[in-house]
Write a protein that holds these residues in place. Sequence first.
Motif, PDB file in Angstrom:
ATOM      1  N   PRO A 174      41.264  38.438  12.375  1.00 36.52           N
ATOM      2  CA  PRO A 174      40.543  40.306  13.248  1.00 36.52           C
ATOM      3  C   PRO A 174      39.095  39.729  12.216  1.00 36.52           C
ATOM      4  CG  PRO A 174      41.304  40.426  10.985  1.00 36.52           C
ATOM      5  CD  PRO A 174      42.027  39.217  11.475  1.00 36.52           C
ATOM      6  N   SER A 175      38.213  40.838  13.342  1.00 34.56           N
ATOM      7  CA  SER A 175      36.363  40.409  13.109  1.00 34.56           C
ATOM      8  C   SER A 175      36.109  41.101  11.040  1.00 34.56           C
ATOM      9  CB  SER A 175      35.566  40.955  14.408  1.00 34.56           C
ATOM     10  OG  SER A 175      35.400  41.563  13.817  1.00 34.56           O
ATOM     11  N   ASN A 176      35.356  40.162  10.695  1.00 39.04           N
ATOM     12  CA  ASN A 176      34.963  41.572   9.762  1.00 39.04           C
ATOM     13  C   ASN A 176      33.595  42.315   9.964  1.00 39.04           C
ATOM     14  OD1 ASN A 176      35.475  39.519   7.687  1.00 39.04           O
ATOM     15  ND2 ASN A 176      33.808  38.176   7.726  1.00 39.04           N
ATOM     16  N   SER A 177      33.021  42.654  10.433  1.00 36.22           N
ATOM     17  CA  SER A 177      31.862  43.239  11.220  1.00 36.22           C
ATOM     18  C   SER A 177      32.965  44.549  11.985  1.00 36.22           C
ATOM     19  CB  SER A 177      31.145  43.047  12.547  1.00 36.22           C
ATOM     20  OG  SER A 177      30.318  43.356  13.272  1.00 36.22           O
ATOM     21  N   ASP A 178      32.343  45.414  12.261  1.00 37.21           N
ATOM     22  CA  ASP A 178      32.879  46.994  12.563  1.00 37.21           C
ATOM     23  C   ASP A 178      31.658  47.088  14.023  1.00 37.21           C
ATOM     24  OD1 ASP A 178      34.097  47.086  10.886  1.00 37.21           O
ATOM     25  OD2 ASP A 178      32.831  49.941   9.994  1.00 37.21           O
ATOM     26  N   GLU A 179      31.417  46.181  14.161  1.00 39.25           N
ATOM     27  CA  GLU A 179      30.144  46.259  15.410  1.00 39.25           C
ATOM     28  C   GLU A 179      31.210  46.458  16.678  1.00 39.25           C
ATOM     29  OE1 GLU A 179      26.761  44.769  16.205  1.00 39.25           O
ATOM     30  OE2 GLU A 179      25.879  45.173  14.305  1.00 39.25           O
ATOM     31  N   ILE A 180      31.313  47.353  18.048  1.00 43.44           N
ATOM     32  CA  ILE A 180      32.726  47.316  19.025  1.00 43.44           C
ATOM     33  C   ILE A 180      31.941  46.250  19.657  1.00 43.44           C
ATOM     34  CG2 ILE A 180      31.993  48.381  21.174  1.00 43.44           C
ATOM     35  CD1 ILE A 180      31.069  50.366  20.295  1.00 43.44           C
ATOM     36  N   ALA A 181      30.819  44.945  19.832  1.00 46.68           N
ATOM     37  CA  ALA A 181      31.292  43.847  20.299  1.00 46.68           C
ATOM     38  C   ALA A 181      32.754  42.717  19.606  1.00 46.68           C
ATOM     39  CB  ALA A 181      29.373  43.541  20.416  1.00 46.68           C
ATOM     40  N   ALA A 182      31.893  42.845  18.587  1.00 44.71           N
ATOM     41  CA  ALA A 182      33.046  42.113  17.471  1.00 44.71           C
ATOM     42  C   ALA A 182      34.445  42.999  17.934  1.00 44.71           C
ATOM     43  CB  ALA A 182      32.778  42.445  16.187  1.00 44.71           C
ATOM     44  N   LEU A 183      34.590  44.000  18.305  1.00 45.66           N
ATOM     45  CA  LEU A 183      35.786  44.233  18.078  1.00 45.66           C
ATOM     46  C   LEU A 183      36.755  43.995  19.163  1.00 45.66           C
ATOM     47  CD1 LEU A 183      35.306  47.698  16.600  1.00 45.66           C
ATOM     48  CD2 LEU A 183      36.458  45.857  15.549  1.00 45.66           C
ATOM     49  N   VAL A 184      35.451  43.981  20.425  1.00 49.31           N
ATOM     50  CA  VAL A 184      36.311  43.496  21.837  1.00 49.31           C
ATOM     51  C   VAL A 184      37.052  41.803  22.075  1.00 49.31           C
ATOM     52  CG1 VAL A 184      35.166  43.153  24.219  1.00 49.31           C
ATOM     53  CG2 VAL A 184      35.038  44.885  23.312  1.00 49.31           C
ATOM     54  N   GLU A 185      35.441  40.963  20.751  1.00 47.42           N
ATOM     55  CA  GLU A 185      35.299  39.554  20.792  1.00 47.42           C
ATOM     56  C   GLU A 185      37.352  39.357  20.351  1.00 47.42           C
ATOM     57  OE1 GLU A 185      34.047  37.088  22.051  1.00 47.42           O
ATOM     58  OE2 GLU A 185      35.581  35.490  20.460  1.00 47.42           O
ATOM     59  N   SER A 186      37.840  40.397  18.975  1.00 44.25           N
ATOM     60  CA  SER A 186      38.895  40.767  17.930  1.00 44.25           C
ATOM     61  C   SER A 186      39.714  40.754  19.633  1.00 44.25           C
ATOM     62  CB  SER A 186      39.029  41.454  17.385  1.00 44.25           C
ATOM     63  OG  SER A 186      40.004  40.928  16.428  1.00 44.25           O
ATOM     64  N   ALA A 187      39.913  41.024  20.502  1.00 46.41           N
ATOM     65  CA  ALA A 187      40.521  41.459  21.157  1.00 46.41           C
ATOM     66  C   ALA A 187      41.430  40.551  22.257  1.00 46.41           C
ATOM     67  CB  ALA A 187      40.840  43.230  22.128  1.00 46.41           C
ATOM     68  N   ARG A 188      39.586  40.406  23.107  1.00 48.69           N
ATOM     69  CA  ARG A 188      39.989  38.535  23.767  1.00 48.69           C
ATOM     70  C   ARG A 188      40.470  37.539  22.884  1.00 48.69           C
ATOM     71  NH1 ARG A 188      35.936  37.379  27.470  1.00 48.69           N
ATOM     72  NH2 ARG A 188      35.943  34.478  27.390  1.00 48.69           N
ATOM     73  N   ARG A 189      39.993  37.604  22.034  1.00 49.99           N
ATOM     74  CA  ARG A 189      41.031  36.216  20.964  1.00 49.99           C
ATOM     75  C   ARG A 189      42.335  36.497  21.014  1.00 49.99           C
ATOM     76  NH1 ARG A 189      36.736  36.047  16.712  1.00 49.99           N
ATOM     77  NH2 ARG A 189      38.037  37.663  16.258  1.00 49.99           N
ATOM     78  N   GLU A 190      42.771  37.705  20.389  1.00 50.18           N
ATOM     79  CA  GLU A 190      44.348  37.761  19.824  1.00 50.18           C
ATOM     80  C   GLU A 190      45.008  38.153  21.872  1.00 50.18           C
ATOM     81  OE1 GLU A 190      45.515  38.972  17.248  1.00 50.18           O
ATOM     82  OE2 GLU A 190      47.153  39.600  17.631  1.00 50.18           O
ATOM     83  N   LEU A 191      44.860  38.348  22.617  1.00 50.54           N
ATOM     84  CA  LEU A 191      45.508  38.885  23.978  1.00 50.54           C
ATOM     85  C   LEU A 191      45.416  37.703  24.949  1.00 50.54           C
ATOM     86  CD1 LEU A 191      44.267  42.145  24.422  1.00 50.54           C
ATOM     87  CD2 LEU A 191      46.654  41.350  24.152  1.00 50.54           C
ATOM     88  N   ARG A 192      44.178  36.624  24.807  1.00 52.77           N
ATOM     89  CA  ARG A 192      43.990  35.484  26.127  1.00 52.77           C
ATOM     90  C   ARG A 192      45.645  34.673  25.998  1.00 52.77           C
ATOM     91  NH1 ARG A 192      39.759  32.957  28.527  1.00 52.77           N
ATOM     92  NH2 ARG A 192      39.094  34.714  28.824  1.00 52.77           N
ATOM     93  N   PRO A 193      46.069  34.688  24.806  1.00 56.07           N
ATOM     94  CA  PRO A 193      46.903  33.256  24.670  1.00 56.07           C
ATOM     95  C   PRO A 193      48.318  33.564  25.934  1.00 56.07           C
ATOM     96  CG  PRO A 193      46.247  33.308  22.760  1.00 56.07           C
ATOM     97  CD  PRO A 193      45.467  34.204  23.310  1.00 56.07           C
ATOM     98  N   LYS A 194      48.469  35.042  24.717  1.00 55.11           N
ATOM     99  CA  LYS A 194      49.597  36.014  25.726  1.00 55.11           C
ATOM    100  C   LYS A 194      49.372  36.795  27.259  1.00 55.11           C
ATOM    101  CE  LYS A 194      50.052  38.397  21.296  1.00 55.11           C
ATOM    102  NZ  LYS A 194      49.784  39.356  20.581  1.00 55.11           N
ATOM    103  N   PHE A 195      48.461  36.598  27.542  1.00 52.43           N
ATOM    104  CA  PHE A 195      47.889  36.096  29.312  1.00 52.43           C
ATOM    105  C   PHE A 195      48.185  34.919  30.354  1.00 52.43           C
ATOM    106  CE2 PHE A 195      44.098  38.479  28.595  1.00 52.43           C
ATOM    107  CZ  PHE A 195      44.398  39.789  29.810  1.00 52.43           C
TER     108      PHE A 195
END
Lengths: 469, 219
Positions: A174-195
């Motif tokens: 997960p990201s340390n930041s609460d900023e929306i851009a950081a949250l989007v990045e966290s989801a990208r990291r999580e989902l990319r291999p699953k795709f």
Amino acid sequence: MKQTSQHFTQNVKAALADPTLKIALNRTTGLLQRRRAQVIEEFAEYGAARAAAEKIKDHTLDNLGHYLEQFEANAAAAGATVHWARTPKEATDIVADICKAEGARTATRVKSMLGEEIGIPEALARAGVERIETDLAEHIIQLAEDPPSHIVMPAMHKTHEQVADLFREKHKVPSNSDEIAALVESARRELRPKFLDADVGISGANFLIADTGSIVTVTNEGNAELTVTPPKTHIVTVGIEKIVPSMEHCAVFLRLLSRAAIGAEITQYTTFYNGPKRTGDADGPENMHIVLVDNHRTEMLSDFLRPMLRCIRCGACMNHCPVYAAVGGHAYGAVYPGPMGSVLTPAMAGLKNSKDLPNACTLNGRCKEVCPVNIPLTDMLRSLRARQFDGKLVTPVTRSALVVWGWLVRRPGLYHLSTALAVLAMRIWSMNRGRIRRFPMAGGWTGSRDLPQPGRGTFMQQYGRRKQK
Amino acid sequence: MSDARNAILQNIRTANGALPPASEIEAAAAALIENPGDLRPSFSDQDNRSRFVEKATSERVTATVSEVAHLRDVPEAVKAYLAQASVPLQVALQPRGALTELNWDGIKTHSAPSPNEPAAVSIADLAVAETGSVVFLSAPDAPVLMNFLPLHHIVVVSAELIHRHLEDVFAIVGKAQQDQPRNLSIVTGTSGTADIEAKNIRGAHGPRFMHLIICQKVT
Ligand code: SF4
């Protein structure tokens, strides 16, 4: 999802008592309204395009059988397998059988409201297939185990602070930041291999093109193409009303859909898919299945609800609805919330299980005004109220009150006399204080606010006085 | 499930009544979009290229643009872009002769994009002035994932292939089923999301940056 429309009143109480929900709704609905207004203002041809869209949908519905058969033949020629399903059960059985035949363990999924409507998540769980939601909002609500609360932005009920907490708990990195851009990045990291690893990719379709047999997806994230390209099998579940005659007809809707939904001239990714991978292609699914779903749509075709089949699921009606903005999507207790949901849910789940929904409307008419295909939502809600009355689905008190009211308004003389008396009584009761704190049988109103003191006489009396002058 | 098929089509017939002949349905459908110019934004004061650049670089679409005279100048433009974006000089190339045959000295190239590909170069098959979009038609030398996996998507657009409206692109591809590529993607800028509090954020699942290299002449 579990239908809870029959508990609308309790749902609303809970929603109104939730301060975070209020913040989430305030942050979004206003923004969406402003963005839409701006792009519509820049689109001088909007009125003509909207009128044409309405006519194209009506024409397609009038000739629905013709277009569906044409679509079926063309999709088959492109190498896709076309299935038909009357009910959610038939549709999800087809999906589960395909997953089983492919030995699928995981399925990535692009958000599709039809998929929610027929219960794909539950069906995959029953079939033992791990489901990976790829749309960011669907990913959020999957992690939170929430149902969707909006048809375009299913996680509209969540603030970014809540999403940050959720991702911290559930994401691997997960990201340390609460900023929306950081949250989007966290989801990208999580989902990319699953795709890239999934066995099956499941999508809906925003449009079916009859004369080419194409299915069309429209996304901003690009997750549709990433979902359906790598796996061996692509399954599409889609409502039969999504059909349009040709790509040129589709262009009219593409311009309206993105403007109405998110205030953009076009969405970032619009893709037309024609069958599976071809010889020599470096990527793409080996099989493509398209499941055409009825689920009460053909019933609506022979009913006053027919115009509802024009709906392109843009969400503008809910973004502009004061009831939705106050209670959010979950209170409606169904897949489709807001004005369009209050029409669709009774059609799909029965009026008896959703009898509060047609009444959760001020009839201000903004939904119809912003609807890109001019669906008379308020008229249909009014007709549903009438149907409730005829079907004896209203409470005895409401019923007798309406009977008395109906009797009175058909006698104008008596009606004017009694309203004049009521106005007089209220003026005396208020003792000229300008407001009324409490009034017999008006507790529902005066419980949280005062009633204004009426003016001098009824509207008709005041109007008469002016005319004499 | 032919039972379901027959039942659905039968219900539709019951609701709609008998259908007119197919030729009449087709004529009625065509009449509805007889004057497409009335139904779409007009920009008579702009040529295709200037409209395309205006829209592609608009606040919402956020692409950047550079221009070159010939296709052979593309590697230099790619190098310049990567350098200013501080990306290592390494790209995935769409496996198209027109691209791979260029002189890529100084840039490492490969053909299959990796799951976290930093940058890729594709040639757009067509482009749309109205919306600032590029269009990709899938083919053996034009894989789909090439346009979705990279973080920086560099797209070569031939100036003469920028058409005015979506309908013009569809007309070029052709109307019939057999004219269609497996995938026809209309891409407008980068992957974005407004799913958290309706705020627009770039780089959701696909590319976060799009750089367009407009080429006078492709040959
Ligand atoms: S009813 Fe109209 S405004 Fe509402 S979602 Fe459907 S098309 Fe959009």
